[in-house]
Scaffold this active site. Structure first.
Site, PDB file in Angstrom:
ATOM      1  N   LYS A 118       0.830  -1.214   0.000  1.00 51.79           N
ATOM      2  CA  LYS A 118       0.000   0.000   0.000  1.00 51.79           C
ATOM      3  C   LYS A 118       0.867   1.268   0.000  1.00 51.79           C
ATOM      4  CE  LYS A 118      -3.829  -2.180   2.496  1.00 51.79           C
ATOM      5  NZ  LYS A 118      -4.860  -1.935   3.525  1.00 51.79           N
ATOM      6  N   TYR A 160     -12.321  -2.639  -3.380  1.00 46.48           N
ATOM      7  CA  TYR A 160     -12.759  -2.790  -1.993  1.00 46.48           C
ATOM      8  C   TYR A 160     -14.283  -2.810  -1.850  1.00 46.48           C
ATOM      9  CZ  TYR A 160      -8.092  -2.326   0.105  1.00 46.48           C
ATOM     10  OH  TYR A 160      -6.801  -2.530   0.519  1.00 46.48           O
ATOM     11  N   ASN A 203      -1.750   0.204   6.959  1.00 46.24           N
ATOM     12  CA  ASN A 203      -1.272  -1.094   7.481  1.00 46.24           C
ATOM     13  C   ASN A 203      -0.355  -1.821   6.490  1.00 46.24           C
ATOM     14  OD1 ASN A 203      -3.293  -1.866   5.723  1.00 46.24           O
ATOM     15  ND2 ASN A 203      -4.343  -3.231   7.129  1.00 46.24           N
ATOM     16  N   HIS A 237      -1.963  -5.496   1.822  1.00 45.78           N
ATOM     17  CA  HIS A 237      -3.246  -6.193   1.761  1.00 45.78           C
ATOM     18  C   HIS A 237      -2.973  -7.570   1.180  1.00 45.78           C
ATOM     19  CE1 HIS A 237      -7.351  -7.210   0.464  1.00 45.78           C
ATOM     20  NE2 HIS A 237      -6.808  -7.572  -0.678  1.00 45.78           N
ATOM     21  N   GLU A 273      -9.010  -9.714  -7.542  1.00 43.79           N
ATOM     22  CA  GLU A 273      -8.034  -8.663  -7.250  1.00 43.79           C
ATOM     23  C   GLU A 273      -6.824  -8.707  -8.189  1.00 43.79           C
ATOM     24  OE1 GLU A 273      -7.489  -9.176  -3.009  1.00 43.79           O
ATOM     25  OE2 GLU A 273      -9.532  -8.512  -2.610  1.00 43.79           O
TER      26      GLU A 273
HETATM   27  P1  CMP Z   1      -7.036  -4.668   3.860  1.00 40.98           P
HETATM   28  O1  CMP Z   1      -6.436  -5.996   4.095  1.00 40.98           O
HETATM   29  O2  CMP Z   1      -6.523  -3.848   2.743  1.00 40.98           O
HETATM   30  O3  CMP Z   1      -8.617  -4.858   3.656  1.00 40.98           O
HETATM   31  C1  CMP Z   1      -9.548  -3.839   3.925  1.00 40.98           C
HETATM   32  C2  CMP Z   1      -8.928  -2.689   4.665  1.00 40.98           C
HETATM   33  O4  CMP Z   1      -9.835  -1.870   5.342  1.00 40.98           O
HETATM   34  C3  CMP Z   1      -8.011  -3.214   5.751  1.00 40.98           C
HETATM   35  O5  CMP Z   1      -6.869  -3.807   5.190  1.00 40.98           O
HETATM   36  C4  CMP Z   1      -7.782  -1.972   6.579  1.00 40.98           C
HETATM   37  O6  CMP Z   1      -6.748  -1.146   6.054  1.00 40.98           O
HETATM   38  C5  CMP Z   1      -9.118  -1.260   6.417  1.00 40.98           C
HETATM   39  N1  CMP Z   1      -9.914  -1.400   7.642  1.00 40.98           N
HETATM   40  C6  CMP Z   1     -10.399  -2.534   8.157  1.00 40.98           C
HETATM   41  N2  CMP Z   1     -11.081  -2.267   9.314  1.00 40.98           N
HETATM   42  C7  CMP Z   1     -10.991  -0.936   9.496  1.00 40.98           C
HETATM   43  C8  CMP Z   1     -11.469  -0.053  10.502  1.00 40.98           C
HETATM   44  N3  CMP Z   1     -12.186  -0.503  11.540  1.00 40.98           N
HETATM   45  N4  CMP Z   1     -11.187   1.261  10.380  1.00 40.98           N
HETATM   46  C9  CMP Z   1     -10.467   1.715   9.325  1.00 40.98           C
HETATM   47  N5  CMP Z   1      -9.971   0.909   8.337  1.00 40.98           N
HETATM   48  C10 CMP Z   1     -10.239  -0.396   8.431  1.00 40.98           C
END
Ligand code: CMP
Length: 127
Positions: free
Chosen positions: A3, A43, A106, A109, A120
């Site tokens: 990311k 998403y 984070n 993904h 994806e």
């Molecule tokens: P990812 O694995 O990319 O899949 C969906 C993303 O949504 C996840 O990682 C997080 O970055 C984001 N996400 C999931 N839960 C939350 C939350 N409670 N608040 C903000 N972002 C979230």
């Protein structure tokens, strides 16, 4: 997928090295910028969630790197390797523990099922 936060931190190489050193077979790498429409589609399972707009804004804020990896039981293996969604809860030594800063930023993904992987991967690779 690496990311924008991890791309900005210049840890693309470190993440790819970790994958290689841990036996993951990489069969494709592509860097790109998502349009808003692509990010919303990527998403779309989260479209009703309160964090959806924040997620789309973040993922379109810079470059991402799509990495295709193949292997036996690959979904479970990569998901345990990257760690929990929230970096604060991610096990020590996982990618999100090392490089993630928040639940939005984070670092990476990973597809959560074969079905999502097929969907994806098409955002990055033609075949
Ligand atoms: P990812 O694995 O990319 O899949 C969906 C993303 O949504 C996840 O990682 C997080 O970055 C984001 N996400 C999931 N839960 C939350 C939350 N409670 N608040 C903000 N972002 C979230």
């Amino acid at each position: 997928m690496i990311k924008p936060d991890a791309v900005n931190k210049r840890v693309i190489g470190k993440i790819i090295s970790m994958l290689e050193e841990n036996g993951f077979e990489i069969t494709g790498i592509k860097m790109k910028k998502f349009t808003k429409e692509e990010a919303q589609k990527f998403y779309e399972v989260h479209k009703e969630k309160p964090f959806f707009n924040e997620l789309v804004d973040f993922i379109t804020s810079g470059y991402v790197v799509g990495i295709r990896i193949e292997g036996e039981n690959i979904i479970d293996r990569i998901r345990s390797f990257i760690g929990a969604t929230d970096p604060k809860k991610a096990e020590k030594g996982t990618i999100r523990n090392l490089f993630g800063e928040s639940i939005t930023k984070n670092a990476v993904h990973a597809s959560d099922s074969l079905e999502s992987a097929i969907k994806e991967l098409k955002f990055f690779f033609e075949d």
